[in-house]
Design a protein around this motif. Structure first.
Motif, mmCIF file in Angstrom:
data_model
loop_
_atom_site.group_PDB
_atom_site.id
_atom_site.type_symbol
_atom_site.label_atom_id
_atom_site.label_comp_id
_atom_site.label_asym_id
_atom_site.label_seq_id
_atom_site.Cartn_x
_atom_site.Cartn_y
_atom_site.Cartn_z
ATOM 1 N N LYS A 256 -4.698 6.398 1.047
ATOM 2 C CA LYS A 256 -4.131 5.118 0.632
ATOM 3 C C LYS A 256 -4.439 4.881 -0.841
ATOM 4 O O LYS A 256 -5.548 5.155 -1.305
ATOM 5 C CB LYS A 256 -4.738 3.969 1.426
ATOM 6 C CG LYS A 256 -4.264 3.865 2.832
ATOM 7 C CD LYS A 256 -4.879 2.637 3.479
ATOM 8 C CE LYS A 256 -4.522 2.538 4.930
ATOM 9 N NZ LYS A 256 -5.147 1.356 5.543
ATOM 10 N N MET B 59 0.856 -1.177 0.000
ATOM 11 C CA MET B 59 0.000 0.000 0.000
ATOM 12 C C MET B 59 0.896 1.231 0.000
ATOM 13 O O MET B 59 1.899 1.291 0.703
ATOM 14 C CB MET B 59 -0.866 -0.048 1.248
ATOM 15 C CG MET B 59 -2.109 0.784 1.235
ATOM 16 S SD MET B 59 -3.378 0.453 0.011
ATOM 17 C CE MET B 59 -4.031 -1.106 0.505
ATOM 18 N N GLU B 60 0.533 2.219 -0.781
ATOM 19 C CA GLU B 60 1.227 3.496 -0.820
ATOM 20 C C GLU B 60 0.237 4.593 -0.454
ATOM 21 O O GLU B 60 -0.967 4.374 -0.432
ATOM 22 C CB GLU B 60 1.800 3.752 -2.213
ATOM 23 C CG GLU B 60 2.936 2.842 -2.586
ATOM 24 C CD GLU B 60 3.528 3.183 -3.944
ATOM 25 O OE1 GLU B 60 2.847 3.839 -4.753
ATOM 26 O OE2 GLU B 60 4.671 2.796 -4.185
ATOM 27 N N TYR B 61 0.788 5.779 -0.206
ATOM 28 C CA TYR B 61 -0.035 6.930 0.150
ATOM 29 C C TYR B 61 0.228 8.080 -0.808
ATOM 30 O O TYR B 61 1.354 8.285 -1.252
ATOM 31 C CB TYR B 61 0.290 7.387 1.579
ATOM 32 C CG TYR B 61 -0.137 6.393 2.625
ATOM 33 C CD1 TYR B 61 -1.339 6.551 3.297
ATOM 34 C CD2 TYR B 61 0.650 5.294 2.921
ATOM 35 C CE1 TYR B 61 -1.740 5.640 4.251
ATOM 36 C CE2 TYR B 61 0.253 4.367 3.878
ATOM 37 C CZ TYR B 61 -0.939 4.546 4.532
ATOM 38 O OH TYR B 61 -1.337 3.634 5.471
ATOM 39 N N ASP C 270 -9.813 1.837 2.154
ATOM 40 C CA ASP C 270 -9.383 1.082 3.339
ATOM 41 C C ASP C 270 -8.494 1.903 4.219
ATOM 42 O O ASP C 270 -7.694 2.648 3.850
ATOM 43 C CB ASP C 270 -8.650 -0.194 2.926
ATOM 44 C CG ASP C 270 -9.556 -1.122 2.127
ATOM 45 O OD1 ASP C 270 -10.772 -1.027 2.283
ATOM 46 O OD2 ASP C 270 -9.006 -1.945 1.357
ATOM 47 N N LYS D 4 -3.944 1.826 -3.875
ATOM 48 C CA LYS D 4 -3.677 0.420 -4.084
ATOM 49 C C LYS D 4 -2.975 0.258 -5.424
ATOM 50 O O LYS D 4 -3.416 0.810 -6.429
ATOM 51 C CB LYS D 4 -5.020 -0.318 -4.081
ATOM 52 C CG LYS D 4 -4.964 -1.773 -3.894
ATOM 53 C CD LYS D 4 -6.392 -2.300 -3.800
ATOM 54 C CE LYS D 4 -6.425 -3.714 -3.341
ATOM 55 N NZ LYS D 4 -7.801 -4.199 -3.234
ATOM 56 N N GLU E 199 -2.096 -2.228 -8.318
ATOM 57 C CA GLU E 199 -2.420 -3.529 -8.894
ATOM 58 C C GLU E 199 -1.870 -3.610 -10.307
ATOM 59 O O GLU E 199 -2.303 -2.873 -11.191
ATOM 60 C CB GLU E 199 -3.935 -3.739 -8.930
ATOM 61 C CG GLU E 199 -4.559 -3.888 -7.564
ATOM 62 C CD GLU E 199 -6.048 -4.155 -7.650
ATOM 63 O OE1 GLU E 199 -6.519 -4.595 -8.717
ATOM 64 O OE2 GLU E 199 -6.733 -3.903 -6.655
ATOM 65 N N SER F 197 -2.456 2.374 -10.463
ATOM 66 C CA SER F 197 -2.777 2.956 -9.155
ATOM 67 C C SER F 197 -4.268 3.203 -9.065
ATOM 68 O O SER F 197 -4.873 3.750 -9.977
ATOM 69 C CB SER F 197 -2.042 4.279 -8.966
ATOM 70 O OG SER F 197 -0.652 4.082 -8.975
ATOM 71 N N THR F 198 -4.861 2.816 -7.942
ATOM 72 C CA THR F 198 -6.271 3.109 -7.693
ATOM 73 C C THR F 198 -6.406 3.614 -6.271
ATOM 74 O O THR F 198 -5.662 3.202 -5.381
ATOM 75 C CB THR F 198 -7.157 1.861 -7.880
ATOM 76 O OG1 THR F 198 -6.703 0.830 -7.003
ATOM 77 C CG2 THR F 198 -7.123 1.363 -9.312
ATOM 78 N N TRP F 199 -7.358 4.511 -6.037
ATOM 79 C CA TRP F 199 -7.604 5.029 -4.702
ATOM 80 C C TRP F 199 -8.254 3.931 -3.889
ATOM 81 O O TRP F 199 -9.066 3.174 -4.384
ATOM 82 C CB TRP F 199 -8.522 6.248 -4.740
ATOM 83 C CG TRP F 199 -7.917 7.392 -5.469
ATOM 84 C CD1 TRP F 199 -8.195 7.766 -6.750
ATOM 85 C CD2 TRP F 199 -6.925 8.290 -4.997
ATOM 86 N NE1 TRP F 199 -7.437 8.850 -7.092
ATOM 87 C CE2 TRP F 199 -6.656 9.195 -6.043
ATOM 88 C CE3 TRP F 199 -6.243 8.426 -3.804
ATOM 89 C CZ2 TRP F 199 -5.722 10.221 -5.912
ATOM 90 C CZ3 TRP F 199 -5.325 9.459 -3.682
ATOM 91 C CH2 TRP F 199 -5.078 10.325 -4.729
ATOM 92 N N SER F 200 -7.923 3.874 -2.633
ATOM 93 C CA SER F 200 -8.474 2.872 -1.744
ATOM 94 C C SER F 200 -9.207 3.548 -0.600
ATOM 95 O O SER F 200 -8.750 4.549 -0.088
ATOM 96 C CB SER F 200 -7.359 1.985 -1.201
ATOM 97 O OG SER F 200 -7.854 1.116 -0.213
#
Length: 79
Positions: free
Chosen positions: A66, A1-3, A79, A68, A70, A74-77
């Motif tokens: 956060k 996970m990245e920010y 979680d 995600k 994949e 990059s997609t916003w999460s």
């Protein structure tokens, strides 16, 4: 996970905010994103200067979101 870091520059006088400012930088943890958020907020405040900040009631909000990763996308999460 990245920010990812997102800044909002707002005016208490006008009662609104400029469109969010997002950065291409990615952070491996929330801590490093937050430290950078405070630094960018401080630098932006200094760049605007006391006259603009006081005249328009400028304040800056930021968040570390956060994202995600994949398969290179990059997609916003939430979680």
């Amino acid at each position: 996970m990245e920010y990812a870091l997102v800044l909002l520059i707002c005016s208490s006088v006008a009662g609104n905010c400029l469109p969010p400012i997002s950065y291409d930088d990615r952070y491996t943890d929330a801590y490093s994103c937050m430290i950078n958020g405070y630094q960018k907020s401080l630098n932006t405040t200094k760049d605007l200067g006391p006259d603009e900040v006081n005249l328009h009631g400028i304040y800056i909000k930021f968040g570390c979101t956060k994202i995600k990763i994949e398969k290179g996308i990059s997609t916003w999460s939430k979680d």
